[in-house]
Design a protein around this motif. Structure first.
Motif, PDB file in Angstrom:
ATOM      1  N   UNK A  12     -10.400  51.096  34.759  1.00 16.05           N
ATOM      2  CA  UNK A  12     -10.413  52.510  35.158  1.00 16.05           C
ATOM      3  C   UNK A  12     -11.821  53.087  35.316  1.00 16.05           C
ATOM      4  N   UNK A  13     -12.832  52.233  35.366  1.00 11.88           N
ATOM      5  CA  UNK A  13     -14.214  52.696  35.503  1.00 11.88           C
ATOM      6  C   UNK A  13     -14.806  52.116  36.776  1.00 11.88           C
ATOM      7  N   UNK A  14     -15.607  52.925  37.480  1.00  8.96           N
ATOM      8  CA  UNK A  14     -16.301  52.465  38.679  1.00  8.96           C
ATOM      9  C   UNK A  14     -17.767  52.200  38.337  1.00  8.96           C
ATOM     10  N   UNK A  15     -18.219  50.943  38.436  1.00 12.44           N
ATOM     11  CA  UNK A  15     -19.633  50.671  38.173  1.00 12.44           C
ATOM     12  C   UNK A  15     -20.500  51.133  39.345  1.00 12.44           C
ATOM     13  N   UNK A  16     -21.621  51.764  39.037  1.00 13.37           N
ATOM     14  CA  UNK A  16     -22.508  52.303  40.081  1.00 13.37           C
ATOM     15  C   UNK A  16     -23.351  51.182  40.669  1.00 13.37           C
ATOM     16  N   UNK A  46     -16.393  50.506  29.311  1.00 13.47           N
ATOM     17  CA  UNK A  46     -16.575  51.937  29.497  1.00 13.47           C
ATOM     18  C   UNK A  46     -17.974  52.317  29.034  1.00 13.47           C
ATOM     19  N   UNK A  47     -18.349  53.564  29.345  1.00 13.70           N
ATOM     20  CA  UNK A  47     -19.648  54.063  28.916  1.00 13.70           C
ATOM     21  C   UNK A  47     -19.574  55.535  28.606  1.00 13.70           C
ATOM     22  N   UNK A  48     -20.711  56.218  28.763  1.00 16.57           N
ATOM     23  CA  UNK A  48     -20.804  57.626  28.375  1.00 16.57           C
ATOM     24  C   UNK A  48     -19.880  58.520  29.202  1.00 16.57           C
ATOM     25  N   UNK A  49     -19.702  58.193  30.478  1.00 13.97           N
ATOM     26  CA  UNK A  49     -18.843  59.002  31.335  1.00 13.97           C
ATOM     27  C   UNK A  49     -17.397  59.008  30.874  1.00 13.97           C
ATOM     28  N   UNK A  50     -16.907  57.847  30.492  1.00 14.88           N
ATOM     29  CA  UNK A  50     -15.532  57.723  29.998  1.00 14.88           C
ATOM     30  C   UNK A  50     -15.349  58.516  28.704  1.00 14.88           C
ATOM     31  N   UNK A  51     -16.316  58.374  27.796  1.00 12.40           N
ATOM     32  CA  UNK A  51     -16.238  59.101  26.520  1.00 12.40           C
ATOM     33  C   UNK A  51     -16.238  60.607  26.775  1.00 12.40           C
ATOM     34  N   UNK A  52     -17.083  61.063  27.709  1.00  7.66           N
ATOM     35  CA  UNK A  52     -17.154  62.495  28.029  1.00  7.66           C
ATOM     36  C   UNK A  52     -15.846  62.980  28.653  1.00  7.66           C
ATOM     37  N   UNK A  53     -15.259  62.168  29.543  1.00  5.74           N
ATOM     38  CA  UNK A  53     -13.996  62.564  30.186  1.00  5.74           C
ATOM     39  C   UNK A  53     -12.895  62.752  29.143  1.00  5.74           C
ATOM     40  N   UNK A  54     -12.843  61.861  28.181  1.00  9.52           N
ATOM     41  CA  UNK A  54     -11.847  61.976  27.106  1.00  9.52           C
ATOM     42  C   UNK A  54     -12.138  63.195  26.222  1.00  9.52           C
ATOM     43  N   UNK A  55     -13.409  63.346  25.874  1.00  7.49           N
ATOM     44  CA  UNK A  55     -13.806  64.416  24.962  1.00  7.49           C
ATOM     45  C   UNK A  55     -13.504  65.794  25.525  1.00  7.49           C
ATOM     46  N   UNK A  71     -25.105  47.823  35.529  1.00  5.08           N
ATOM     47  CA  UNK A  71     -25.365  46.642  34.705  1.00  5.08           C
ATOM     48  C   UNK A  71     -24.708  46.686  33.330  1.00  5.08           C
ATOM     49  N   UNK A  72     -24.545  47.882  32.748  1.00  4.30           N
ATOM     50  CA  UNK A  72     -23.881  47.988  31.446  1.00  4.30           C
ATOM     51  C   UNK A  72     -22.458  47.448  31.528  1.00  4.30           C
TER      52      UNK A  72
END
Length: 447
Positions: free
Chosen positions: A372-376, A334-343, A325-326
């Motif tokens: 580039x993001x897959x929504x769950x 993007x969300x937390x997963x994208x930020x973590x992947x970059x970090x 939903x985000x």
């Protein structure tokens, strides 16, 4: 004297606020006849019937649920007098386009507010809502629950509705164990909201009839925690109203319905994600607070990331899966997963779209801001299988799971995965603990 004609009503919804508005305002009201609900946002929820067990004595056959796409046709063919808007996380422009559609077909257009729809609890209520989906409501609710528990109070959470299955089985739902999640055949979206409470030894309620839900929850609670959905306002009268904002989307606090309602009514406003947001965007949110709700207590918050095996990300081609939903009606790219992947040094974040199957393909067509993001997406068993297949088909070394639950609980993945978690941390003063301490001193009766 001729009997007064009942006003004919259609309620525009998405399997949540619409049912609540019906239950609290229309169900036993002889002045109105609700001809139908309409549905949008959530896949495959139209075509059902709001059952007689929920609809009440005035509706022995229940109430049909049709597609919002057919609004003008419904109004004309069924002589509708009033169209009631009853869902959340849409722009003000979206709401007014629907008003124009209703008016052009001859009907009135209504928005029911707190006085008509909020239920009063016998126990103190802390409500956590937001200005948009994906602001950080869930981690704020968890923090509030934890702090109240540490003070020695029994907190029972009640979650905004997500009744996407058999409505007869979902009138009142109580979750206290993982077995309860399986018993109620919970979707991914439901599990994301309920599991964190179960992990903390708490009970969480949800369902369809929120008067009945509240009365059950009150039996085992010192304090009720309303955990809102999307950016809807509470179903219960709050004694303390906490609202979360997102400086990654500055200005949205005044542009989306009913998030602006929350923003203007809040006792406490949390500016979340300060650790990752642009300074100018943070300032824009502060200026909005000063403009429309200067008496609110303002808390600066961060959502630091925790990854269980960050070494698996470095130098790898990763598939990032985020909270559905985000990304969809929340509008985030993007969300937390994208930020973590970059970090943590991912070599590449792969594009999931070539690997999408079934309804996941349709999701990308509908929400074309996603790349580039897959929504769950997981609103039912079939869609969960399609999400699983999409992940397993993807040409990636590692899956970064940025959803609130571990997807491996509900599907089998054919490649390594890491979890990304995030919790609310206050920056500076005031602290939530101090605000909650003052709240319980005022509202919770001492034994």
């Amino acid at each position: 004297m001729a009997e007064k004609k009942r006003k004919r009503v259609v309620i525009l919804g998405a399997a949540g606020r619409d049912f609540h508005n019906f239950n609290t305002f229309f169900r036993d009201n002889p002045e109105y006849e609700v001809v139908a609900f309409t549905a949008t946002q959530i896949p495959d929820i139209e075509g059902r019937v709001y059952p007689p067990e929920l609809a009440g004595e005035l509706y022995p056959n229940g109430i049909p649920i049709w597609s919002e796409d057919d609004l003008e046709k419904i109004i004309k063919e069924h002589d509708i007098d009033i169209v009631v808007f009853a869902y959340s996380d849409v722009s003000h422009e979206h709401v007014m386009h629907l008003a124009s559609r209703a008016h052009s077909a001859g009907a009135d257009f209504w928005l029911l507010g707190p006085k008509s729809t909020m239920i009063k609890s016998t126990k103190p209520v802390v409500a956590v809502t937001a200005v948009r989906t994906g602001c950080g409501k869930s981690q704020t609710s968890r923090k509030v629950a934890q702090l109240l528990q540490e003070m020695g109070y029994k907190v029972v959470a009640i979650r905004h509705p997500m009744p996407y299955g058999d409505l007869r089985k979902q009138i009142v739902q109580r979750f206290a164990s993982y077995e309860d999640l399986d018993k109620h055949e919970c979707t991914i979206e439901e599990r994301e909201e309920y599991e964190p409470y179960i992990d903390r030894g708490m009970v969480v309620y949800a369902g369809v009839d929120y008067e009945k839900i509240l009365r059950e929850a009150e039996k085992e609670a010192d304090i009720i925690l309303w955990d809102g959905g999307n950016n809807d306002f509470p179903f219960y009268v709050p004694d303390l109203w906490i609202v979360v904002t997102d400086p990654h989307r500055p200005g949205h606090e005044l542009k989306y319905h009913p998030g602006e309602t929350n923003f203007r009514a809040a006792d406490v406003i949390i500016i979340n994600k300060i650790d990752t947001a642009n300074r100018d965007d943070i300032q824009k949110v502060r200026e909005s607070i000063e403009k429309v709700n200067p008496n609110a207590i303002v808390i600066d918050g961060a959502s630091p990331l925790y990854v269980d095996k960050p070494e698996l990300i470095k130098g790898k081609r990763v598939l990032v899966v985020e909270d559905g939903p985000t990304l969809t009606h929340g509008g985030m790219r993007y969300g937390a997963g994208y930020i973590a992947a970059k970090k943590f040094g991912a070599k590449e974040i792969i594009d999931p779209r070539p690997y999408a199957v079934g309804s996941i393909v349709d999701t990308y067509k509908k929400y074309n801001h996603l790349d580039v993001i897959l929504p769950a997406m997981g609103y039912g068993a079939k869609q969960i299988k399609e999400l699983e297949e999409t992940i397993n088909r993807a040409d990636a070394d590692v899956v970064v799971i940025g959803t609130p639950i571990d997807l491996r609980r509900v599907m089998k993945l054919n490649k390594p995965a890491v979890r990304v978690r995030y919790e609310l941390e206050e920056i500076g003063e005031p602290k939530l603990r101090d605000i909650l301490k003052e709240f319980v001193e005022k509202h919770v009766k001492k034994e």
